[in-house]
Design a protein around this motif. Structure first.
Motif, mmCIF file in Angstrom:
data_model
loop_
_atom_site.group_PDB
_atom_site.id
_atom_site.type_symbol
_atom_site.label_atom_id
_atom_site.label_comp_id
_atom_site.label_asym_id
_atom_site.label_seq_id
_atom_site.Cartn_x
_atom_site.Cartn_y
_atom_site.Cartn_z
ATOM 1 N N GLU A 179 0.820 -1.201 0.000
ATOM 2 C CA GLU A 179 0.000 0.000 0.000
ATOM 3 C C GLU A 179 0.861 1.261 0.000
ATOM 4 O OE1 GLU A 179 -2.465 -0.340 3.394
ATOM 5 O OE2 GLU A 179 -3.697 -1.958 2.573
ATOM 6 N N VAL A 180 2.081 1.110 0.451
ATOM 7 C CA VAL A 180 2.971 2.266 0.488
ATOM 8 C C VAL A 180 3.551 2.540 -0.894
ATOM 9 C CG1 VAL A 180 5.098 3.214 1.466
ATOM 10 C CG2 VAL A 180 3.503 1.920 2.913
ATOM 11 N N TYR A 181 4.042 1.508 -1.536
ATOM 12 C CA TYR A 181 4.690 1.660 -2.841
ATOM 13 C C TYR A 181 3.722 1.420 -4.015
ATOM 14 C CZ TYR A 181 8.900 1.480 0.010
ATOM 15 O OH TYR A 181 9.856 1.740 0.959
ATOM 16 N N ARG A 182 2.517 0.931 -3.680
ATOM 17 C CA ARG A 182 1.479 0.684 -4.676
ATOM 18 C C ARG A 182 1.981 -0.220 -5.811
ATOM 19 N NH1 ARG A 182 -1.640 6.544 -5.335
ATOM 20 N NH2 ARG A 182 -2.241 6.730 -3.122
ATOM 21 N N ASP A 183 2.582 -1.310 -5.450
ATOM 22 C CA ASP A 183 3.002 -2.330 -6.425
ATOM 23 C C ASP A 183 3.116 -3.676 -5.704
ATOM 24 O OD1 ASP A 183 5.255 -2.112 -4.895
ATOM 25 O OD2 ASP A 183 6.597 -1.481 -6.492
ATOM 26 N N TYR A 184 3.354 -4.709 -6.502
ATOM 27 C CA TYR A 184 3.540 -6.059 -5.942
ATOM 28 C C TYR A 184 5.042 -6.317 -5.785
ATOM 29 C CZ TYR A 184 -1.357 -7.220 -6.608
ATOM 30 O OH TYR A 184 -2.726 -7.242 -6.525
ATOM 31 N N ARG A 185 5.409 -6.793 -4.672
ATOM 32 C CA ARG A 185 6.808 -7.116 -4.396
ATOM 33 C C ARG A 185 6.876 -8.290 -3.407
ATOM 34 N NH1 ARG A 185 9.486 -1.924 -2.363
ATOM 35 N NH2 ARG A 185 8.427 -1.148 -4.228
ATOM 36 N N PHE A 186 8.057 -8.894 -3.371
ATOM 37 C CA PHE A 186 8.217 -10.067 -2.507
ATOM 38 C C PHE A 186 8.271 -9.636 -1.057
ATOM 39 C CE2 PHE A 186 10.906 -13.093 -0.165
ATOM 40 C CZ PHE A 186 10.167 -14.245 -0.361
ATOM 41 N N HIS A 187 7.498 -10.319 -0.220
ATOM 42 C CA HIS A 187 7.460 -10.073 1.217
ATOM 43 C C HIS A 187 7.905 -11.342 1.924
ATOM 44 C CE1 HIS A 187 5.228 -9.289 5.153
ATOM 45 N NE2 HIS A 187 6.115 -8.295 5.057
ATOM 46 N N GLY A 188 9.072 -11.277 2.594
ATOM 47 C CA GLY A 188 9.681 -12.489 3.168
ATOM 48 C C GLY A 188 9.269 -12.816 4.578
ATOM 49 N N GLY A 189 8.012 -12.565 4.961
ATOM 50 C CA GLY A 189 7.564 -12.901 6.299
ATOM 51 C C GLY A 189 6.081 -12.623 6.472
ATOM 52 N N LEU A 190 5.654 -12.488 7.729
ATOM 53 C CA LEU A 190 4.266 -12.168 8.042
ATOM 54 C C LEU A 190 4.231 -10.886 8.880
ATOM 55 C CD1 LEU A 190 2.867 -15.684 9.119
ATOM 56 C CD2 LEU A 190 2.707 -14.607 6.866
ATOM 57 N N ASP A 191 3.268 -10.047 8.587
ATOM 58 C CA ASP A 191 3.050 -8.842 9.391
ATOM 59 C C ASP A 191 1.833 -9.041 10.297
ATOM 60 O OD1 ASP A 191 5.183 -7.578 8.207
ATOM 61 O OD2 ASP A 191 3.971 -6.537 6.700
ATOM 62 N N PHE A 192 2.070 -9.023 11.610
ATOM 63 C CA PHE A 192 1.001 -9.181 12.582
ATOM 64 C C PHE A 192 0.594 -7.779 13.079
ATOM 65 C CE2 PHE A 192 3.063 -13.283 12.697
ATOM 66 C CZ PHE A 192 2.035 -14.192 12.883
ATOM 67 N N ALA A 193 -0.697 -7.484 13.011
ATOM 68 C CA ALA A 193 -1.186 -6.195 13.514
ATOM 69 C C ALA A 193 -0.966 -6.116 15.017
ATOM 70 C CB ALA A 193 -2.663 -6.022 13.180
ATOM 71 N N ALA A 194 -0.416 -4.968 15.468
ATOM 72 C CA ALA A 194 -0.149 -4.784 16.902
ATOM 73 C C ALA A 194 -0.010 -3.300 17.205
ATOM 74 C CB ALA A 194 1.113 -5.527 17.305
ATOM 75 N N GLU A 195 -0.518 -2.883 18.334
ATOM 76 C CA GLU A 195 -0.411 -1.505 18.769
ATOM 77 C C GLU A 195 0.979 -1.227 19.322
ATOM 78 O OE1 GLU A 195 -2.631 0.875 18.389
ATOM 79 O OE2 GLU A 195 -4.011 -0.543 17.393
#
Length: 243
Positions: free
Chosen positions: A134-150
């Motif tokens: 959403e930041v770069y507005r393109d598809y790119r490889f993501h090598g992990g998981l992002d867990f939502a956290a405050e």
């Protein structure tokens, strides 16, 4: 004339008788000698033949034995002596110091990842692989998981291990790398505070640090979790229980 004639006749008879006797004796001796010789021949010929046969057989046997002995001598002279059987050497017993060293050098058992504990309780907002940023507005490889956290949420160790590295940059904040052996590592990124030190042993569920205000490739606040094996990223999704 008669007496003379009679005397002459008488002399002639004596002469004839003598001649006849002489002839008879001489002829009889020859006949007897012939008979004796024939008898001797009949008797002696088989014996002589048997004696000659025995002598010839004995001669042949001796010649055969001599030839056999000569052949045996030749075979023995040409035969190579058979090598003596090698004695089996007993393995030398290694000294106790060397045994101790071998025990020390024994490779550790390979670590196998079976299940990962969730670092935070939030949901996954960005998955593993080619995802949309959403930041770069393109598809790119993501090598992990992002867990939502405050921000300020405690981040827990997904596996027990040893803290191998702690790094920091302005884009992702602080990152803690925990080594689990056999080439396996876990990384926790977007941290604000770190509550462990390099070389420290941590157990599963131990507090690594707290979530910071770094967003990275997504707009929501989160903690980035990565699973590494031999320096390459591995999809951690199958190792979590999201139920």
């Amino acid at each position: 004339m008669w007496p003379f004639k009679h005397k002459e006749l008488k002399e002639d008879g004596t002469v004839k008788h003598r001649k006849w006797l002489k002839r008879w004796l001489l002829g009889g001796w020859i006949i007897y000698a012939s008979i004796a010789a024939l008898t001797l021949a009949v008797v002696m010929v088989p014996a002589v033949r048997a004696q000659v046969g025995e002598w010839i057989s004995d001669r042949l046997i001796r010649q055969t034995q001599t030839v056999s002995q000569e052949r045996r001598v030749q075979e023995v002279s040409f035969e190579e002596p058979a090598p003596a059987p090698a004695k089996a050497e007993k393995p030398k017993e290694k000294p106790a110091a060397e045994k101790t060293e071998q025990v020390k050098q024994a490779p550790p058992e390979e670590f196998i990842v079976n299940e990962l504990a969730r670092p935070v309780s939030g949901i996954v907002i960005n998955g593993y692989g080619n995802t949309y940023s959403e930041v770069y507005r393109d598809y790119r490889f993501h090598g992990g998981l992002d867990f939502a956290a405050e921000p300020g949420t405690a981040v827990l160790a997904a596996l027990g291990g040893t803290v191998a590295e702690i790094t920091e940059n302005s884009y992702q904040g602080k990152t803690v790398t925990v080594d689990h052996g056999s080439g396996w590592q876990t990384k926790y990124t977007n941290l604000d505070q770190v509550q462990v030190s390099k070389g420290q042993t941590v157990a599963v569920g131990a507090v690594i640090g707290t979530v910071g205000k770094f967003t990275g490739d997504v707009k929501e606040n989160h903690v980035h979790f990565a699973l590494i094996h031999n320096g390459e990223p591995v999809n951690p999704t199958p190792y979590f229980d999201f139920n």
